[in-house]
Motif scaffolding. Structure first.
Motif, PDB file in Angstrom:
ATOM      1  N   GLU A 222      -8.612  19.081   8.267  1.00 14.42           N
ATOM      2  CA  GLU A 222      -9.492  19.399  10.021  1.00 14.42           C
ATOM      3  C   GLU A 222      -7.900  19.234  10.526  1.00 14.42           C
ATOM      4  OE1 GLU A 222     -12.471  17.430  10.513  1.00 14.42           O
ATOM      5  OE2 GLU A 222     -12.870  17.625   8.679  1.00 14.42           O
ATOM      6  N   GLY A 223      -6.929  19.127  10.419  1.00 14.40           N
ATOM      7  CA  GLY A 223      -6.002  19.147  10.730  1.00 14.40           C
ATOM      8  C   GLY A 223      -5.419  18.027  12.689  1.00 14.40           C
ATOM      9  N   LYS A 224      -6.770  16.435  11.586  1.00 19.16           N
ATOM     10  CA  LYS A 224      -6.454  16.251  13.044  1.00 19.16           C
ATOM     11  C   LYS A 224      -5.616  14.638  12.235  1.00 19.16           C
ATOM     12  CE  LYS A 224     -11.476  16.247  14.111  1.00 19.16           C
ATOM     13  NZ  LYS A 224     -12.893  16.395  14.165  1.00 19.16           N
ATOM     14  N   LYS A 225      -5.456  14.252  13.375  1.00 17.37           N
ATOM     15  CA  LYS A 225      -4.301  12.801  12.817  1.00 17.37           C
ATOM     16  C   LYS A 225      -5.158  11.843  12.089  1.00 17.37           C
ATOM     17  CE  LYS A 225      -0.790  13.473  16.080  1.00 17.37           C
ATOM     18  NZ  LYS A 225       0.458  12.363  17.107  1.00 17.37           N
ATOM     19  N   GLU A 226      -4.389  10.993  10.868  1.00 20.00           N
ATOM     20  CA  GLU A 226      -5.317   9.541  10.763  1.00 20.00           C
ATOM     21  C   GLU A 226      -4.223   8.756  10.007  1.00 20.00           C
ATOM     22  OE1 GLU A 226      -7.655  10.470   7.281  1.00 20.00           O
ATOM     23  OE2 GLU A 226      -9.049  11.292   8.154  1.00 20.00           O
ATOM     24  N   THR A 227      -5.013   7.854  10.749  1.00 16.78           N
ATOM     25  CA  THR A 227      -3.930   5.971  10.254  1.00 16.78           C
ATOM     26  C   THR A 227      -4.423   5.848   8.942  1.00 16.78           C
ATOM     27  OG1 THR A 227      -3.485   5.510  12.476  1.00 16.78           O
ATOM     28  CG2 THR A 227      -3.047   4.049  10.834  1.00 16.78           C
ATOM     29  N   LEU A 228      -3.713   5.762   7.505  1.00 15.73           N
ATOM     30  CA  LEU A 228      -3.689   4.914   7.118  1.00 15.73           C
ATOM     31  C   LEU A 228      -2.665   3.626   6.454  1.00 15.73           C
ATOM     32  CD1 LEU A 228      -3.294   8.207   4.532  1.00 15.73           C
ATOM     33  CD2 LEU A 228      -5.737   7.260   5.290  1.00 15.73           C
ATOM     34  N   ILE A 229      -3.580   2.591   5.857  1.00 14.16           N
ATOM     35  CA  ILE A 229      -2.679   1.916   5.620  1.00 14.16           C
ATOM     36  C   ILE A 229      -2.608   1.339   4.247  1.00 14.16           C
ATOM     37  CG2 ILE A 229      -2.181   0.239   8.167  1.00 14.16           C
ATOM     38  CD1 ILE A 229      -4.771  -1.071   6.866  1.00 14.16           C
ATOM     39  N   THR A 230      -1.338   0.855   3.789  1.00 12.87           N
ATOM     40  CA  THR A 230      -0.883   0.481   2.486  1.00 12.87           C
ATOM     41  C   THR A 230      -0.957  -0.871   1.809  1.00 12.87           C
ATOM     42  OG1 THR A 230      -0.539   2.707   1.808  1.00 12.87           O
ATOM     43  CG2 THR A 230      -0.161   0.945  -0.101  1.00 12.87           C
ATOM     44  N   SER A 234      -3.136  -0.966  -2.196  1.00 12.25           N
ATOM     45  CA  SER A 234      -4.759  -0.360  -2.610  1.00 12.25           C
ATOM     46  C   SER A 234      -4.322   0.175  -1.006  1.00 12.25           C
ATOM     47  CB  SER A 234      -5.704  -0.666  -1.849  1.00 12.25           C
ATOM     48  OG  SER A 234      -6.034  -0.878  -3.566  1.00 12.25           O
ATOM     49  N   THR A 235      -4.973   1.329  -0.862  1.00 12.15           N
ATOM     50  CA  THR A 235      -5.094   2.720  -0.273  1.00 12.15           C
ATOM     51  C   THR A 235      -6.219   2.605   0.866  1.00 12.15           C
ATOM     52  OG1 THR A 235      -2.987   3.715   0.240  1.00 12.15           O
ATOM     53  CG2 THR A 235      -3.988   4.602   1.199  1.00 12.15           C
ATOM     54  N   TYR A 236      -6.458   1.605   3.153  1.00  8.80           N
ATOM     55  CA  TYR A 236      -7.089   2.388   3.592  1.00  8.80           C
ATOM     56  C   TYR A 236      -6.904   3.076   4.395  1.00  8.80           C
ATOM     57  CZ  TYR A 236      -7.898  -2.361   1.111  1.00  8.80           C
ATOM     58  OH  TYR A 236      -8.333  -3.270  -0.253  1.00  8.80           O
ATOM     59  N   ARG A 237      -8.154   3.912   4.880  1.00  9.26           N
ATOM     60  CA  ARG A 237      -8.054   4.252   6.213  1.00  9.26           C
ATOM     61  C   ARG A 237      -8.295   3.750   7.741  1.00  9.26           C
ATOM     62  NH1 ARG A 237     -11.643   8.359   4.570  1.00  9.26           N
ATOM     63  NH2 ARG A 237     -12.836   7.949   6.198  1.00  9.26           N
ATOM     64  N   VAL A 238      -7.734   3.495   8.254  1.00  9.61           N
ATOM     65  CA  VAL A 238      -8.546   3.179   9.769  1.00  9.61           C
ATOM     66  C   VAL A 238      -9.471   3.773  10.577  1.00  9.61           C
ATOM     67  CG1 VAL A 238      -7.416   1.703  11.825  1.00  9.61           C
ATOM     68  CG2 VAL A 238      -6.230   1.536   9.796  1.00  9.61           C
ATOM     69  N   GLY A 257     -15.064  -3.966   9.049  1.00  7.02           N
ATOM     70  CA  GLY A 257     -15.714  -2.337   8.573  1.00  7.02           C
ATOM     71  C   GLY A 257     -14.521  -1.467   9.297  1.00  7.02           C
ATOM     72  N   LEU A 258     -13.510  -1.792  10.326  1.00  2.00           N
ATOM     73  CA  LEU A 258     -12.244  -0.922  10.670  1.00  2.00           C
ATOM     74  C   LEU A 258     -11.919  -0.503   9.749  1.00  2.00           C
ATOM     75  CD1 LEU A 258     -12.035  -3.561  14.190  1.00  2.00           C
ATOM     76  CD2 LEU A 258     -13.547  -2.085  13.287  1.00  2.00           C
ATOM     77  N   ALA A 259     -11.660  -0.189   8.514  1.00  2.69           N
ATOM     78  CA  ALA A 259     -11.460   0.258   7.529  1.00  2.69           C
ATOM     79  C   ALA A 259     -11.356   0.828   6.094  1.00  2.69           C
ATOM     80  CB  ALA A 259      -9.609  -0.314   7.273  1.00  2.69           C
ATOM     81  N   ILE A 260     -11.285   1.985   5.505  1.00  6.39           N
ATOM     82  CA  ILE A 260     -12.176   2.078   4.174  1.00  6.39           C
ATOM     83  C   ILE A 260     -11.113   2.096   3.302  1.00  6.39           C
ATOM     84  CG2 ILE A 260     -14.128   2.384   5.760  1.00  6.39           C
ATOM     85  CD1 ILE A 260     -13.632   5.163   5.095  1.00  6.39           C
ATOM     86  N   ALA A 261     -12.230   2.289   1.866  1.00  7.40           N
ATOM     87  CA  ALA A 261     -10.943   2.386   1.044  1.00  7.40           C
ATOM     88  C   ALA A 261     -10.880   4.267   0.539  1.00  7.40           C
ATOM     89  CB  ALA A 261     -11.617   2.205   0.300  1.00  7.40           C
ATOM     90  N   ALA A 262      -9.124   3.962   0.592  1.00  4.49           N
ATOM     91  CA  ALA A 262      -8.800   5.875   0.879  1.00  4.49           C
ATOM     92  C   ALA A 262      -8.769   5.975  -0.429  1.00  4.49           C
ATOM     93  CB  ALA A 262      -8.139   6.487   1.967  1.00  4.49           C
ATOM     94  N   PRO A 263      -8.315   7.743  -1.268  1.00  2.00           N
ATOM     95  CA  PRO A 263      -6.966   8.689  -1.754  1.00  2.00           C
ATOM     96  C   PRO A 263      -5.742   8.014  -1.406  1.00  2.00           C
ATOM     97  CG  PRO A 263      -9.348   9.626  -1.835  1.00  2.00           C
ATOM     98  CD  PRO A 263      -8.856   8.501  -0.561  1.00  2.00           C
TER      99      PRO A 263
END
Length: 340
Positions: A222-230, A234-238, A257-263
């Motif tokens: 969607e053109g929005k910035k996201e922060t991922l942490i690995t 495993s990878t999570y979206r903050v 609940g501030l990060a969820i699992a992400a591909p």
């Protein structure tokens, strides 16, 4: 006249009786501050894998050591911090271990370790056993029984098992018998066997095990910035609004609940192998990072090594992990108070 002489004699005798007591009180008053001024001592050592894949973590240790010591010394009472380092690789590399002695001259320590670089390796396991033995026996740990002693083992590979080699279990038990706590830190790429060993080393030496969190900023569909942490493979979206808290680590953020699992980014799911040039991914189908969109790679802008397959090894929470562990040790051992 006789009365005056008698009075003078009484005063002289009284002064003679009181003077030693006054002198003793004065001496005691001067000794007390000296005793209370004795500062706590922390021997802080790094045992770090310096093979090819560890470039980002090595650079962070070099760049953050001075700041780490300054933050530790800001406590009340302010501790004396001595820093030492042992670099390890594996047999067949340029060196197996390299020792940088303890010193409280942090500028000298930083200058000494500036030449460290990531190279060698070739296969996955490294000389963890020999590194542990050297860190515990070749570094001159303080003999001050009141001092805090903390060793950080930082690596991304399990021990290489050689005939008649040192044994990590024996070394960990030796450490705690001498009052040395070992905290183990698992870097990106540490497999399950390595994780098991690192966890056991920490447990045997009254320490803790942490897996590092690595940040990557991307632009989503969607053109929005996201922060991922690995972290730990495993990878999570903050979640939006919690980006500044990413250094707390994936486990802590997920629990709140501030990060969820992400591909995982495509490249992190690709085949990976260790080589003398580090961790290599095939194929490297990386998503476009937010920094790349803005004309630069975050790792390069920080002066750290390049990322491998989407995981920027130079942008981790290593500094926070070490600071929190060292402060916790000093609070427990010496009741040091930190206000920030």
């Amino acid at each position: 006249m006789r009365v005056l002489r008698s009075a003078a004699a009484v005063l002289f005798l009284s002064a003679g009786m009181l003077l030693p007591g006054l002198i003793n009180q004065f001496a005691f008053a001067n000794e007390a501050p000296a005793a209370s001024a004795e500062r706590p001592v922390l021997d802080l050592a790094f045992l770090i894998d310096t093979t090819g894949s560890m470039g980002g973590e090595i650079e962070m240790v070099k760049k953050k050591t001075k700041d780490l010591v300054a933050k530790l010394a800001s406590g009340k009472p302010a501790p004396v911090v001595r820093v030492g380092l042992v670099a390890y690789r594996d047999r067949g590399d340029d060196y197996v271990t390299k020792v940088f002695p303890f010193s409280d001259d942090i500028d000298k320590v930083v200058k000494d370790i500036t030449a460290l670089n990531a190279a060698g390796g070739g296969d996955t396991p490294e000389a963890v056993n020999q590194g542990l033995h050297v860190a515990l026996n070749d570094l001159e740990w303080t003999k001050n029984k009141k001092a805090s002693k903390l060793l950080f083992l930082i690596g991304d590979a399990a021990p290489h098992i050689y005939p008649n080699d040192f044994n990590w279990e024996t070394e960990a038990k030796n450490a705690i018998s001498r009052g040395i706590q070992i905290n183990t830190i698992g870097c990106d790429g540490l497999d399950s066997s390595g994780t098991t060993v690192f966890e056991k080393i920490a447990k045997l030496s009254d320490g803790s095990f942490e897996t590092l969190a690595y940040r990557q900023e991307i632009v989503n569909s969607e053109g929005k910035k996201e922060t991922l942490i690995t972290s730990g493979g495993s990878t999570y979206r903050v979640r939006a609004g919690a980006e500044s808290s990413w250094k707390a680590g994936a486990k802590d953020l997920a629990a709140k609940g501030l990060a969820i699992a992400a591909p995982a980014p495509a490249a992190t799911m690709a085949k990976r192998s260790h080589s003398s040039r580090g961790t290599v991914f095939y194929p490297a189908a990386m998503p476009m990072s937010a920094d790349a969109m803005e004309g630069g790679v975050r790792g390069a802008s920080l002066g750290y090594s390049a990322s491998y397959g989407g995981v920027n090894r130079g942008d981790s929470n290593l500094d926070d992990v070490m600071l929190n562990a060292a402060r916790s040790k000093l609070k427990k051992d010496a009741s040091i108070i930190y206000t920030k």
